[in-house]
Write a protein that holds these residues in place. Structure first.
Motif, PDB file in Angstrom:
ATOM      1  N   GLU A 127      12.094 -42.733  -7.574  1.00  0.00           N
ATOM      2  CA  GLU A 127      12.441 -43.567  -6.433  1.00  0.00           C
ATOM      3  C   GLU A 127      12.237 -45.053  -6.703  1.00  0.00           C
ATOM      4  O   GLU A 127      12.484 -45.881  -5.834  1.00  0.00           O
ATOM      5  N   HIS A 181      13.890 -36.295   8.748  1.00  0.00           N
ATOM      6  CA  HIS A 181      14.748 -36.705   7.638  1.00  0.00           C
ATOM      7  C   HIS A 181      16.024 -35.872   7.583  1.00  0.00           C
ATOM      8  O   HIS A 181      15.971 -34.637   7.604  1.00  0.00           O
ATOM      9  N   ARG A 237      20.403 -40.654   1.429  1.00  0.00           N
ATOM     10  CA  ARG A 237      19.272 -40.523   0.514  1.00  0.00           C
ATOM     11  C   ARG A 237      19.112 -39.066   0.107  1.00  0.00           C
ATOM     12  O   ARG A 237      19.008 -38.170   0.950  1.00  0.00           O
ATOM     13  N   ASN A 238      19.085 -38.863  -1.203  1.00  0.00           N
ATOM     14  CA  ASN A 238      19.089 -37.515  -1.769  1.00  0.00           C
ATOM     15  C   ASN A 238      17.648 -37.020  -1.923  1.00  0.00           C
ATOM     16  O   ASN A 238      17.130 -36.869  -3.023  1.00  0.00           O
ATOM     17  N   GLU A 239      17.023 -36.790  -0.772  1.00  0.00           N
ATOM     18  CA  GLU A 239      15.608 -36.456  -0.743  1.00  0.00           C
ATOM     19  C   GLU A 239      15.369 -35.203   0.092  1.00  0.00           C
ATOM     20  O   GLU A 239      16.311 -34.546   0.519  1.00  0.00           O
ATOM     21  N   ALA A 256      14.293 -45.028  -2.969  1.00  0.00           N
ATOM     22  CA  ALA A 256      14.803 -43.716  -2.577  1.00  0.00           C
ATOM     23  C   ALA A 256      15.735 -43.194  -3.660  1.00  0.00           C
ATOM     24  O   ALA A 256      16.355 -43.965  -4.397  1.00  0.00           O
ATOM     25  N   ARG A 257      15.868 -41.869  -3.753  1.00  0.00           N
ATOM     26  CA  ARG A 257      16.806 -41.254  -4.693  1.00  0.00           C
ATOM     27  C   ARG A 257      18.204 -41.270  -4.087  1.00  0.00           C
ATOM     28  O   ARG A 257      18.393 -40.858  -2.948  1.00  0.00           O
TER      29      ARG A 257
END
Length: 322
Positions: A271, A84, A76-78, A33-34
């Motif tokens: 990711e 989400h 998580r930077n998504e 994940a970012r």
């Protein structure tokens, strides 16, 4: 509140110790994940908001804590969606001298007890469906699910070998109209087929097990099949609720997996997992065989309350400023 309390009571009653691990980490590890990035002024180093507590909890098994869990906030930077939110609540627990086959009935029992405690029943209404948490849950391997869905979509048989060879897997992905590239591995294409064609149809609780090694850098390989790891994801209501596997505790293989992730990162995969030499060093001291699992608390609450957006079960979800 009832879900968290029931989860905590279930695990403590079975000998698990609750802990807290760092939420700011020098390496964003434990998940693909970012991360969100911040900066520590006094030490003048970058830090990452945790995407998962996994690598710290497994360090504790190295240190001798045989059953450990954390109910934690992850970041998580998504993208954002109905399932989400950039920060969310997770349960993660680790159980030494167990494997992923032990976690399946354990998870069935945990979710059944939580449902009874939170809503008073093993059956819940979700949309226009009734979902039952009674055991046993359905089980299907990821490659079998992907192969059957692909065959149905294109109207002809798909051989298992088509999902184990990169060239044939990419060709199959293109026939299915999916976005695949020649650089993708067979495992990545297979996982993409599953996510695109299968997930939405998994309404009743279903364990999807035995994942390709390429998409599971922290999971232990099957002894007779190095291209497959001992991992499952639990799907309910068309979405993933839990992710679990037998933990990889071989430091040489873990080093190789991290190096492969670095190659994927260099190829543009933002990711991909970072190298964590300290974690590999911990494995060199000796991590016992173990199984670990993460359960999305927010998604579980969505199911139990018949809520179809994660924003309906999180207090103050992140929104665009007005």
């Amino acid at each position: 509140s009832r879900v968290v309390a029931a989860t905590r009571e279930f695990l403590i009653g079975r000998g698990f110790l609750e802990v807290e691990t760092p939420m700011m980490q020098s390496i964003a590890g434990g998940a693909l994940a970012r991360p969100f990035v911040t900066h520590h002024n006094a030490l003048d180093i970058p830090l990452y908001m945790r995407v998962a507590p996994e690598l710290y909890l497994k360090r504790l098994t190295v240190g001798g804590i045989e059953r450990v869990f954390e109910i934690n906030r992850n970041f998580r930077n998504e993208g954002m969606s109905a399932q989400h939110n950039p920060e969310f609540t997770m349960l993660e627990f680790y159980w030494t001298y167990a494997d992923y086959t032990d976690l399946m009935p354990f998870t069935e029992e945990l979710l059944r007890e939580v449902a009874r405690s939170a809503v008073g029943s093993e059956e819940v209404t979700y949309g226009d469906r009734t979902i039952s948490f009674k055991a046993p849950f359905r089980r299907v391997s990821l490659r079998d699910a992907s192969r059957e869905a692909a065959a149905k979509r294109i109207g002809s048989d798909v051989a298992m070998s088509d999902l184990r060879n990169a060239e044939s897997a990419v060709a199959l992905g293109r026939r299915l109209g999916l976005q695949v590239t020649p650089a993708m591995s067979a495992g990545h294409v297979t996982a993409h087929i599953f996510e695109s064609l299968c997930e939405d149809d998994l309404i009743e609780p279903t364990f999807v097990y035995d994942f390709p090694t390429e998409v599971s850098p922290l999971a232990k390989q099957k002894p007779d099949d190095p291209d497959t790891v001992e991992r499952f994801e639990l799907y309910i209501g068309g979405g993933e609720v839990a992710n679990a596997f037998s933990e990889l505790n071989d430091p040489v293989e873990q080093q190789r997996r991290f190096e492969e992730q670095l190659r994927q990162r260099a190829g543009g995969d933002e990711e991909a997992h970072a190298m964590d030499e300290d974690y590999v060093r911990a494995l060199e001291f000796g991590m016992p065989p173990a199984a670990g699992e993460g359960i999305g608390i927010d998604r579980l609450v969505m199911l139990l309350t018949n809520s179809h957006s994660i924003r309906d079960v999180i207090l103050f979800p992140l929104m665009r400023p007005k």
